[in-house]
Design a protein around this motif. Structure first.
Motif, short mmCIF file in Angstrom:
data_model
loop_
_atom_site.label_atom_id
_atom_site.label_comp_id
_atom_site.label_asym_id
_atom_site.label_seq_id
_atom_site.Cartn_x
_atom_site.Cartn_y
_atom_site.Cartn_z
N ALA A 161 0.85 -1.20 0.00
CA ALA A 161 0.00 0.00 0.00
C ALA A 161 0.88 1.24 0.00
O ALA A 161 1.93 1.27 0.65
N ALA A 162 0.46 2.24 -0.73
CA ALA A 162 1.14 3.54 -0.76
C ALA A 162 0.13 4.61 -0.36
O ALA A 162 -0.95 4.71 -0.96
N LEU A 163 0.45 5.39 0.66
CA LEU A 163 -0.45 6.42 1.17
C LEU A 163 0.17 7.80 0.97
O LEU A 163 1.33 8.02 1.32
N MET A 164 -0.60 8.72 0.41
CA MET A 164 -0.15 10.11 0.28
C MET A 164 -0.46 10.84 1.58
O MET A 164 -1.60 10.84 2.05
N VAL A 165 0.57 11.46 2.17
CA VAL A 165 0.44 12.14 3.46
C VAL A 165 0.77 13.62 3.27
O VAL A 165 1.88 13.97 2.85
N ASP A 166 -0.21 14.48 3.54
CA ASP A 166 -0.04 15.93 3.39
C ASP A 166 0.00 16.61 4.75
O ASP A 166 -0.60 16.14 5.72
N GLY A 181 2.86 -6.68 9.44
CA GLY A 181 4.04 -6.25 8.71
C GLY A 181 4.48 -4.90 9.22
O GLY A 181 4.57 -4.67 10.43
N GLN A 182 4.74 -3.97 8.29
CA GLN A 182 5.06 -2.60 8.71
C GLN A 182 3.86 -1.95 9.37
O GLN A 182 3.99 -0.99 10.13
N SER A 183 2.67 -2.44 9.06
CA SER A 183 1.46 -1.96 9.72
C SER A 183 0.53 -3.14 9.92
O SER A 183 0.67 -4.18 9.29
N THR A 224 4.29 13.64 1.25
CA THR A 224 5.17 12.48 1.22
C THR A 224 4.33 11.25 0.91
O THR A 224 3.10 11.26 1.03
N CYS A 225 5.01 10.20 0.50
CA CYS A 225 4.34 8.94 0.19
C CYS A 225 4.91 7.87 1.11
O CYS A 225 6.13 7.65 1.12
N GLU A 226 4.05 7.24 1.89
CA GLU A 226 4.49 6.18 2.79
C GLU A 226 4.18 4.82 2.16
O GLU A 226 3.04 4.56 1.76
N HIS A 227 5.20 3.96 2.09
CA HIS A 227 5.07 2.64 1.49
C HIS A 227 4.96 1.60 2.60
O HIS A 227 5.74 1.62 3.55
N GLN A 228 4.03 0.67 2.45
CA GLN A 228 3.80 -0.34 3.47
C GLN A 228 3.65 -1.72 2.84
O GLN A 228 3.03 -1.86 1.78
#
Length: 231
Positions: A171-176, A218-220, A191-195
């Motif tokens: 999953a890739a989440l856009m964080v503003d 996993g990472q989350s 930023t983009c957080e990869h999980q």
């Protein structure tokens, strides 16, 4: 300047390898039983997916500087003077829309891949820590993650209408993060957080439809429930 926690992440190959191994070993374990099951896996087909997913952010706290146009506020030049926002250390909710393809491995086993978009309303907003004016006159800071994308692969073993298996997900989440000044957002960073995560999967087929659920680590920590339409 807006700052956030900085963490060192493992190389991409190191994160994918355990998830791939999980899928591989489950396939090896189930394959001897595949020819004895009474289930009949549907022929290979495309899938349309709508569902609900939860994810957690690794970095979720933000320190905000005061906006340059608000230099009249106390300690405006001090880094982090506007305070902090926290999108949340718990589970964040997303609507998942996407599609995929399922291929038949045997009469009792299948493999499929899905991909799609994530939509959520996860937002943290608070009045500047150095602004003591009434809320209707004050300025605010915010951080949020509302959009993202996902891709997953899974292997399933069918027992009648029910299925068990394992799923690996990216999953890739856009964080503003930025300023909310008088009702208008001004983004300062994106930023983009990869999980990556993996875990067990269960399913129930109802003719052309299927209901699938997964719980992953996993990472989350991730939980997902989705309705599938076989095309």
């Amino acid at each position: 300047m807006n700052t956030r926690k900085i963490r060192k992440h493992k190389p991409l190959r190191a994160r994918i390898a355990p998830l791939t191994a999980c899928i591989f070993f489950l396939a090896m374990f189930l394959s001897p039983f595949a020819t004895t099951a009474n289930a009949q896996v549907a022929e290979s087909h495309f899938r349309a997916v709508i569902g609900y997913k939860t994810l957690t952010l690794t970095d979720h706290s933000f320190r905000h500087d005061t906006h340059p146009d608000d230099s009249f506020l106390p300690d405006a030049a001090v880094p982090g003077s506007a305070g902090t926002t926290d999108i949340g250390s718990g589970l964040l909710s997303f609507l998942a829309l996407g599609g995929g393809y399922q291929t038949r491995l045997s009469k009792s086993m299948s493999f499929n891949i899905d991909a799609g978009c994530l939509f959520g309303g996860n937002r943290s907003r608070r009045q500047n820590a150095n602004d003591i004016r009434p809320p209707e006159e004050a300025v605010f800071v915010y951080s949020e993650t509302k959009f993202g994308a996902f891709a997953s692969m899974r292997i399933s073993y069918y027992m009648g209408e029910f299925s068990l298996g394992a799923e690996a997900q990216y999953a890739a989440l856009m964080v503003d993060a930025g300023w909310d000044r008088y009702g208008s957002d001004e983004r300062q960073s994106r930023t983009c957080e990869h999980q990556f995560s993996a875990g067990p999967k269960v399913g129930y087929d109802i003719g052309p439809l299927a209901l699938e659920g997964t719980f992953q680590f996993g990472q989350s920590v991730a939980f997902g429930l989705q309705l599938v339409w076989k095309i």
